[in-house]
Design an enzyme around this catalytic site. Sequence first.
Site, PDB file in Angstrom:
ATOM      1  CB  CYS A   2      -0.962   0.090   1.180  1.00 48.45           C
ATOM      2  SG  CYS A   2      -2.221  -1.170   1.149  1.00 48.45           S
ATOM      3  NE  ARG A  27       4.858   1.621   0.425  1.00 46.81           N
ATOM      4  CZ  ARG A  27       5.477   1.984   1.546  1.00 46.81           C
ATOM      5  NH1 ARG A  27       6.628   2.595   1.473  1.00 46.81           N
ATOM      6  NH2 ARG A  27       4.958   1.724   2.719  1.00 46.81           N
ATOM      7  CD1 TRP A  75       0.848  -6.363  -2.306  1.00 46.23           C
ATOM      8  CD2 TRP A  75       0.086  -7.003  -0.303  1.00 46.23           C
ATOM      9  NE1 TRP A  75       1.323  -7.623  -2.061  1.00 46.23           N
ATOM     10  CE2 TRP A  75       0.872  -8.044  -0.842  1.00 46.23           C
ATOM     11  CE3 TRP A  75      -0.493  -7.196   0.946  1.00 46.23           C
ATOM     12  CZ2 TRP A  75       1.094  -9.242  -0.172  1.00 46.23           C
ATOM     13  CZ3 TRP A  75      -0.279  -8.387   1.616  1.00 46.23           C
ATOM     14  CH2 TRP A  75       0.513  -9.390   1.048  1.00 46.23           C
ATOM     15  CG  ASN A  99       0.121   1.420   4.342  1.00 50.25           C
ATOM     16  OD1 ASN A  99      -0.125   0.231   4.502  1.00 50.25           O
ATOM     17  ND2 ASN A  99       1.345   1.894   4.220  1.00 50.25           N
ATOM     18  N   GLY A 100      -2.485  -0.058   6.167  1.00 54.30           N
ATOM     19  CA  GLY A 100      -2.499  -0.666   7.500  1.00 54.30           C
ATOM     20  C   GLY A 100      -3.650  -1.638   7.621  1.00 54.30           C
ATOM     21  CD  GLU A 479      18.966 -13.035  -0.174  1.00 54.27           C
ATOM     22  OE1 GLU A 479      18.159 -13.502   0.641  1.00 54.27           O
ATOM     23  OE2 GLU A 479      18.713 -12.063  -0.901  1.00 54.27           O
ATOM     24  CE  LYS A 483      16.629 -11.824  -3.600  1.00 53.60           C
ATOM     25  NZ  LYS A 483      16.641 -11.060  -2.451  1.00 53.60           N
ATOM     26  CD  GLU A 486      12.604 -12.250  -2.941  1.00 53.34           C
ATOM     27  OE1 GLU A 486      12.121 -11.496  -2.099  1.00 53.34           O
ATOM     28  OE2 GLU A 486      13.799 -12.150  -3.307  1.00 53.34           O
ATOM     29  CG  HIS A 502      20.554 -37.363   6.844  1.00 52.94           C
ATOM     30  ND1 HIS A 502      20.810 -38.595   7.394  1.00 52.94           N
ATOM     31  CD2 HIS A 502      21.718 -36.677   6.875  1.00 52.94           C
ATOM     32  CE1 HIS A 502      22.082 -38.642   7.767  1.00 52.94           C
ATOM     33  NE2 HIS A 502      22.653 -37.489   7.464  1.00 52.94           N
ATOM     34  CE  LYS A 601      12.935  -2.995  -1.448  1.00 53.09           C
ATOM     35  NZ  LYS A 601      13.867  -4.116  -1.694  1.00 53.09           N
TER      36      LYS A 601
HETATM   37  C1  G6P Z   1       9.693  -8.288   2.033  1.00 50.15           C
HETATM   38  C2  G6P Z   1      10.600  -7.940   0.877  1.00 50.15           C
HETATM   39  C3  G6P Z   1      11.967  -8.574   1.084  1.00 50.15           C
HETATM   40  C4  G6P Z   1      12.542  -8.141   2.423  1.00 50.15           C
HETATM   41  C5  G6P Z   1      11.581  -8.447   3.572  1.00 50.15           C
HETATM   42  C6  G6P Z   1      12.023  -7.765   4.850  1.00 50.15           C
HETATM   43  O1  G6P Z   1       9.405  -9.643   2.010  1.00 50.15           O
HETATM   44  O2  G6P Z   1      10.044  -8.367  -0.342  1.00 50.15           O
HETATM   45  O3  G6P Z   1      12.845  -8.163   0.045  1.00 50.15           O
HETATM   46  O4  G6P Z   1      13.748  -8.814   2.642  1.00 50.15           O
HETATM   47  O5  G6P Z   1      10.283  -7.933   3.281  1.00 50.15           O
HETATM   48  O6  G6P Z   1      11.960  -6.377   4.666  1.00 50.15           O
HETATM   49  P1  G6P Z   1      12.792  -5.320   5.471  1.00 50.15           P
HETATM   50  O7  G6P Z   1      12.362  -4.001   4.910  1.00 50.15           O
HETATM   51  O8  G6P Z   1      12.404  -5.495   6.906  1.00 50.15           O
HETATM   52  O9  G6P Z   1      14.217  -5.602   5.236  1.00 50.15           O
END
Ligand code: G6P
Length: 606
Positions: A2, A27, A75, A99-100, A479, A483, A486, A502, A601
């Site tokens: 949002c 976002r 969102w 937003n919220g 990580e 990636k 995502e 295992h 985001k």
């Molecule tokens: C969302 C984003 C990620 C991020 C995570 C934590 O899932 O898509 O890229 O790592 O939030 O966000 P922050 O702003 O707390 O690092």
Amino acid sequence: MCGIVGYVGKRECADVLVDGLKRLEYRGYDSSGIAVFQNGKIAVEKSKGKLVDLESKMEKQGKPQGHCGIGHTRWATHGEPSDINSHPHGNKRVTIVHNGIIENYRQIKEFLIGQGYGFESETDTETVAKLLDYFYSGDPIETISKMIDKVNGSYALGILFRDFPDTVFAVRKESPLIIGLGEGENFIASDVTPILKYTKNYYLLEYNEIAVIKEDSVTICTPEGKEIHKEVHTADWDVDAAEKGGYEHFMLKEINEQPVAIKTTIAPRIQEGMPYLEESGLTMEMLKNYRRIFVVACGTAMHAGLVGKYVIEKLARVEVTVDIASEFRYRDPLIEKEDLVILISQSGETADTYAALKMAKERGADTLGIVNVKGSTIARESDIVIYTHAGPEISVASTKAYSVQLSIMYLLAFELAYAKGAISKERCMELTKQLADIPEKLNEVLGIKERCQFIASRLVNAESLLYIGRGLDYALSMEGSLKLKEISYIHSESYAAGELKHGTISLVTEDMPVIAVATQSNLLEKTISNVKEVKARGAKVNVICTEDVEIGKDVANHLIKIPKMEDLLMPLLAAVPMQYIAYYTAVLKGCDVDQPRNLAKSVTVE
Ligand code: G6P
């Protein structure tokens, strides 16, 4: 998650709002809308889908003309993405964007239905709009105050009252909102990116402060109507930092910005060759006395914490527990006053990480925020804050924020190890020097993009992938796997290489490519044995290793070689091929790299 914008001034409001919303697209959202005062009436346009859908709708129907209004990217949380559920919500008298999450919206809705109100949407937001209408007495501040008393949950609200056609009202609790201060024009926004084009000056709105924004004045007051004098903040990001700058995607730009981001982050924290974190309030004395460390974060930031754990435990011999914030907050962790709780967050607004921060504070532990966004909630409420200087990260998939989070974890580990007497000053200086050399080495690693493009071309048709590694390579492979998931929507899993037999090795066939990370010299032989095991079961194996390592064709199908440095620092270099592989796989699949489906985001709701 949002985005909110609002504008009062002389420009065509709809254009400013849509442009601002575009800068908040990163976002994550699934619908959008605006409300503008047109000839004294509130005109609303909204649409499911991307901003282009809203724009084309307005092209056909005519966009609202006027100079005062609010806009929103939604969102979905309550109710599917649809035209009706999109914001703004309200009626002819009061219209809002939100937003919220409103926790008690059901009770409010029932109450309002009892008062004769009807509802069109499934959203929690519409109940706030109608509640404001119910309380409306002709005095917006009094009306908003009454709403604050009744509503539980998190909110940033932009509000229009029909009787005040030259004013945007705003209020927030937990969800972020800033007030942009221009010349003859003023703004509201979820973060600074929409205002940078017009001004760098802004106020940070605090909990339940009510803002009254006109073209030539901004007044902030308490719910009781008492005026508050606010400090003016100045954004140090420039507008170019939030543009693609010739790159096809923000993600590619941000991958390439890593050397500069790391340099900018660590340079001010190194003095006479030693890590220097005192400026943020973290003294050697404090470090010496911490008994245990908790690192709490979500997503990529949590993965940065995992690397930190290995490095801190190895060097400083201090116990580190890494938690996913949404788990930590409900598992009643054994935090004591002598512990340090580190919250890592790019946005500084992640709801679960913030909840963990509050809990850690309640239990008396010291809290340290490692945060990228200045003035964000986690930054403001942590006892100590260390800012990473990555600049704005726009792509949803985090890259440069990860690298700078790692850099701070390294500096912290070195200083802590020295403070605890676990390493000598010479060793601390040597490690710090190697960290300072990383940006240069990274420039070299960034040159391997064609190799990664080639590997990506081999992965593009896979349905599932396995990432394997040991120790720090395992922490990093988590990580890498995230990636890929995502942005390319290919399923992948990261696994401790030694644990494969295992269970998970039963999944390995010639249709499951494997990416093995093998940068840790003491574990190299072990990892290679695991690589052989998956190769023997038909998997096509790609190995990321250091340039000094020789691995035959019979062991791995493809190698990606990167410069060799101190083992402990290798994740900073090995992250790049992981990021490139995910990026190019997504590009080859034609995915929306910067705004992957369903993701946001900044996750400001639980
Ligand atoms: C969302 C984003 C990620 C991020 C995570 C934590 O899932 O898509 O890229 O790592 O939030 O966000 P922050 O702003 O707390 O690092």
